[in-house]
Design a protein around this motif. Structure first.
Motif: not given
Length: 116
Positions: A1-10, A48-66
């Motif tokens: 079974m293929e895994k869903p791509f939805d990283l929030k779910l994964r 923490n992945y859940r809040v990535v979508s709420r990033a306020k800028s590119t640097s905030d996005y990168i920091n949350k992903l880090k």
């Protein structure tokens, strides 16, 4: 079974799978340490992945992903330790490690794409 791509779910499922694994760890000092550390790190991956979508800028996005990257890598470390300490559970642990590694690779790729 293929895994869903939805990283929030994964990442949420990864957290839940790690919790299921640690619920069945032996109760001694060594495993209690791993239980606490792996539990916190695994929950942090999903939370923490859940809040990535709420990033306020590119640097905030990168920091949350880090943060997700660091917590996921920490999970992989503890899973590697568990594979050694619990050879009878190695297959189950390896499956969770593989999923964590796929998540980590995806997150690193997302960071690199935003940095370019």
């Amino acid at each position: 079974m293929e895994k869903p791509f939805d990283l929030k779910l994964r990442t949420k499922e990864f957290s839940l799978d790690a919790l299921s694994l640690i619920e069945n760890l032996p109760s001694d000092r060594t495993f209690n340490i791993i239980h606490n550390q792996l539990g916190r790190a695994a929950l942090s991956v999903g939370a923490n992945y859940r809040v990535v979508s709420r990033a306020k800028s590119t640097s905030d996005y990168i920091n949350k992903l880090k943060i997700v990257e660091e917590e996921c890598d920490e999970c992989l470390f503890f899973l590697e330790i568990l594979q050694i300490k619990l050879p009878n559970e190695a297959e189950k642990i390896k499956a969770l490690w593989n999923e964590g590694n796929e998540i980590l690779s995806t997150v690193v790729s997302m960071i690199l794409k935003k940095k370019i």
